[in-house]
Design a protein around this motif. Structure first.
Motif: not given
Length: 256
Positions: A90-96, A168-170, A204-207
């Motif tokens: 993950i690029v930037g903020d966020g979690f799986f 895109p599904q993640i 998406d590919p940006t994040i």
């Protein structure tokens, strides 16, 4: 003199705990997705003042310090290219979001080292290395493929969704606040009520970078410096205990 003795003892205990926290950070310097855990000290008098009136306290007012809490530093780690099909960062903020298939418990992680797992019903799920299922933005387990009846699993794996098409599904989950996040089982986290409800969005590919993993954000040099500092404080606290004991022994000798 008893106050000096116990102040030194409490200080030694606190710095021993700090050393344990630092040692854990250093041990995970190469653990993907690991977040450094700094410790926060508090004077014991504050613990006393924050206790409920008329209730006994574990600390004597003014008697040194203790480790009040261990925070989590969510600063992003460096990108490491792995070349593995189902590795993501993950690029930037966020979690799986990952779910235990037995207990249905959902936890959150920054570690994107995933794999495919074939279940008895012939379904391939995207899972973590310890068998938890990766969720999409709707909190549903991500299905990578299905095994037709009588099909060889190796042949079916060649027809599964690629890591790039799966991207895109993640689901990427963020929270209004991360101050209450609790660390659980290594690189997994559990949000507190004050962190608010998770907000999900498709990746998406940006994040989300495929075939890459996030390195630990532990700075080895800084942790070693903190370790040396904590060791010296621990030694000074023990010296305070020793000096207090020697003074007490001398006073008792004079009285006799």
């Amino acid at each position: 003199m008893d106050r000096a003795f116990y102040t030194g003892a409490v200080g030694a205990i606190a710095h021993q705990e700090k050393l344990n926290i630092i040692a854990n950070n250093i041990a995970n310097v190469n653990t993907h997705g690991y977040k450094r855990k700094p410790s926060t000290f508090s004077e014991c008098i504050y613990s006393n003042l924050n206790e409920v009136a008329q209730q006994p306290s574990d600390y004597i007012a003014g008697a040194g310090v203790h480790v009040e809490k261990t925070d989590i530093d969510f600063t992003q780690g460096h990108l490491a290219t792995t070349g593995q099909e189902y590795d993501y960062m993950i690029v930037g903020d966020g979690f799986f979001a990952i779910q235990n298939p037995v207990t249905q418990e959902i936890t959150y992680t920054r570690t994107g080292s995933f794999m495919t797992s074939l279940q008895p019903d012939g379904t391939f799920y995207l899972e973590t290395q310890n068998g938890k299922r990766v969720l999409d933005a709707e909190q549903n387990p991500i299905i990578v493929g299905r095994l037709p009846e009588g099909e060889n699993p190796e042949n079916a794996m060649q027809q599964m969704t690629s890591g790039q098409d799966l991207l895109p599904q993640i689901g990427i989950y963020t929270f209004p606040s991360k101050n209450g996040m609790q660390s659980a089982r290594g690189t997994e986290f559990i949000p507190a009520e004050k962190d608010g409800e998770p907000v999900a969005q498709p990746a998406d590919p940006t994040i989300l970078a495929q075939k890459s993993l996030e390195m630990s954000n532990v700075n080895l040099g800084e942790e070693l410096s903190r370790m040396i500092e904590a060791q010296r404080c621990y030694q000074y606290s023990l010296r305070m205990v020793q000096t207090s004991d020697e003074v007490e022994t001398t006073i008792n000798g004079l009285r006799s």
